[in-house]
Design a protein around this motif. Structure first.
Motif, PDB file in Angstrom:
ATOM      1  N   GLN A 150      18.887   7.885  -1.873  1.00  0.00           N
ATOM      2  CA  GLN A 150      18.806   9.199  -1.232  1.00  0.00           C
ATOM      3  C   GLN A 150      17.793  10.087  -1.947  1.00  0.00           C
ATOM      4  O   GLN A 150      17.017  10.800  -1.306  1.00  0.00           O
ATOM      5  N   ARG A 151      17.787  10.029  -3.270  1.00  0.00           N
ATOM      6  CA  ARG A 151      16.835  10.843  -4.030  1.00  0.00           C
ATOM      7  C   ARG A 151      15.398  10.375  -3.769  1.00  0.00           C
ATOM      8  O   ARG A 151      14.494  11.201  -3.628  1.00  0.00           O
ATOM      9  N   GLU A 152      15.203   9.071  -3.670  1.00  0.00           N
ATOM     10  CA  GLU A 152      13.867   8.549  -3.363  1.00  0.00           C
ATOM     11  C   GLU A 152      13.442   8.976  -1.961  1.00  0.00           C
ATOM     12  O   GLU A 152      12.276   9.321  -1.741  1.00  0.00           O
ATOM     13  N   MET A 153      14.378   8.971  -1.002  1.00  0.00           N
ATOM     14  CA  MET A 153      14.039   9.400   0.365  1.00  0.00           C
ATOM     15  C   MET A 153      13.616  10.859   0.385  1.00  0.00           C
ATOM     16  O   MET A 153      12.662  11.228   1.077  1.00  0.00           O
ATOM     17  N   ILE A 154      14.306  11.703  -0.371  1.00  0.00           N
ATOM     18  CA  ILE A 154      13.932  13.121  -0.453  1.00  0.00           C
ATOM     19  C   ILE A 154      12.520  13.249  -1.017  1.00  0.00           C
ATOM     20  O   ILE A 154      11.700  14.020  -0.496  1.00  0.00           O
ATOM     21  N   ALA A 155      12.215  12.486  -2.056  1.00  0.00           N
ATOM     22  CA  ALA A 155      10.874  12.531  -2.655  1.00  0.00           C
ATOM     23  C   ALA A 155       9.811  12.114  -1.642  1.00  0.00           C
ATOM     24  O   ALA A 155       8.739  12.724  -1.573  1.00  0.00           O
ATOM     25  N   VAL A 156      10.093  11.102  -0.839  1.00  0.00           N
ATOM     26  CA  VAL A 156       9.128  10.641   0.168  1.00  0.00           C
ATOM     27  C   VAL A 156       8.900  11.728   1.216  1.00  0.00           C
ATOM     28  O   VAL A 156       7.763  12.012   1.595  1.00  0.00           O
ATOM     29  N   VAL A 157       9.964  12.358   1.685  1.00  0.00           N
ATOM     30  CA  VAL A 157       9.836  13.401   2.705  1.00  0.00           C
ATOM     31  C   VAL A 157       9.043  14.590   2.157  1.00  0.00           C
ATOM     32  O   VAL A 157       8.153  15.120   2.827  1.00  0.00           O
ATOM     33  N   VAL A 158       9.339  14.998   0.934  1.00  0.00           N
ATOM     34  CA  VAL A 158       8.609  16.115   0.332  1.00  0.00           C
ATOM     35  C   VAL A 158       7.132  15.765   0.178  1.00  0.00           C
ATOM     36  O   VAL A 158       6.250  16.569   0.509  1.00  0.00           O
ATOM     37  N   SER A 159       6.837  14.549  -0.308  1.00  0.00           N
ATOM     38  CA  SER A 159       5.434  14.133  -0.455  1.00  0.00           C
ATOM     39  C   SER A 159       4.723  14.101   0.887  1.00  0.00           C
ATOM     40  O   SER A 159       3.582  14.555   1.000  1.00  0.00           O
ATOM     41  N   ALA A 160       5.383  13.559   1.901  1.00  0.00           N
ATOM     42  CA  ALA A 160       4.767  13.503   3.235  1.00  0.00           C
ATOM     43  C   ALA A 160       4.534  14.902   3.780  1.00  0.00           C
ATOM     44  O   ALA A 160       3.470  15.188   4.355  1.00  0.00           O
ATOM     45  N   THR A 161       5.493  15.789   3.593  1.00  0.00           N
ATOM     46  CA  THR A 161       5.353  17.163   4.075  1.00  0.00           C
ATOM     47  C   THR A 161       4.193  17.866   3.382  1.00  0.00           C
ATOM     48  O   THR A 161       3.461  18.647   4.002  1.00  0.00           O
ATOM     49  N   ASN A 162       3.981  17.546   2.106  1.00  0.00           N
ATOM     50  CA  ASN A 162       2.893  18.152   1.334  1.00  0.00           C
ATOM     51  C   ASN A 162       1.578  17.372   1.454  1.00  0.00           C
ATOM     52  O   ASN A 162       0.616  17.696   0.776  1.00  0.00           O
ATOM     53  N   HIS A 163       1.575  16.349   2.307  1.00  0.00           N
ATOM     54  CA  HIS A 163       0.382  15.515   2.523  1.00  0.00           C
ATOM     55  C   HIS A 163      -0.102  14.836   1.249  1.00  0.00           C
ATOM     56  O   HIS A 163      -1.309  14.670   1.041  1.00  0.00           O
ATOM     57  N   CYS A 164       0.833  14.450   0.374  1.00  0.00           N
ATOM     58  CA  CYS A 164       0.488  13.707  -0.845  1.00  0.00           C
ATOM     59  C   CYS A 164       0.249  12.250  -0.472  1.00  0.00           C
ATOM     60  O   CYS A 164       0.947  11.696   0.357  1.00  0.00           O
ATOM     61  N   VAL A 165      -0.698  11.631  -1.140  1.00  0.00           N
ATOM     62  CA  VAL A 165      -1.016  10.229  -0.836  1.00  0.00           C
ATOM     63  C   VAL A 165      -0.328   9.267  -1.807  1.00  0.00           C
ATOM     64  O   VAL A 165      -0.518   8.078  -1.675  1.00  0.00           O
ATOM     65  N   TYR A 166       0.419   9.750  -2.772  1.00  0.00           N
ATOM     66  CA  TYR A 166       1.084   8.852  -3.704  1.00  0.00           C
ATOM     67  C   TYR A 166       2.586   8.910  -3.526  1.00  0.00           C
ATOM     68  O   TYR A 166       3.135   9.764  -2.942  1.00  0.00           O
TER      69      TYR A 166
END
Length: 81
Positions: free
Chosen positions: A65-81
């Protein structure tokens, strides 16, 4: 675009070299998010402590769940990593 002078892994010494070795062991390389803090190894140390606490410490959320939150935040911020 802002530019921050970073310390390359082959020039790192002391605490910074230790962080770079740990990053390479963890991810196979030193990602930009780590090298951006290279001018201030104490800030890098604090940031990595927070990362470990959030992703690996006790939590009512599972690791997945914590990894999923990190992925959503990165995608929302347009991070490529």
């Amino acid at each position: 675009m802002p530019w921050i002078r970073t310390v390359p892994p082959d020039e790192a010494e002391g605490e910074l070299a230790r962080h770079y070795r740990a990053a390479t062991e963890r991810a196979g390389r030193v990602w930009n998010v780590v090298s951006l803090m290279s001018p201030n190894p104490r800030a890098l140390d604090a940031s990595m402590g927070m990362y470990r606490a959030l992703l690996h410490g006790e939590s009512p959320l599972s690791r997945g769940q914590r990894e999923m939150i990190a992925v959503v935040v990165s995608a929302t911020n347009h991070c490529v990593y």
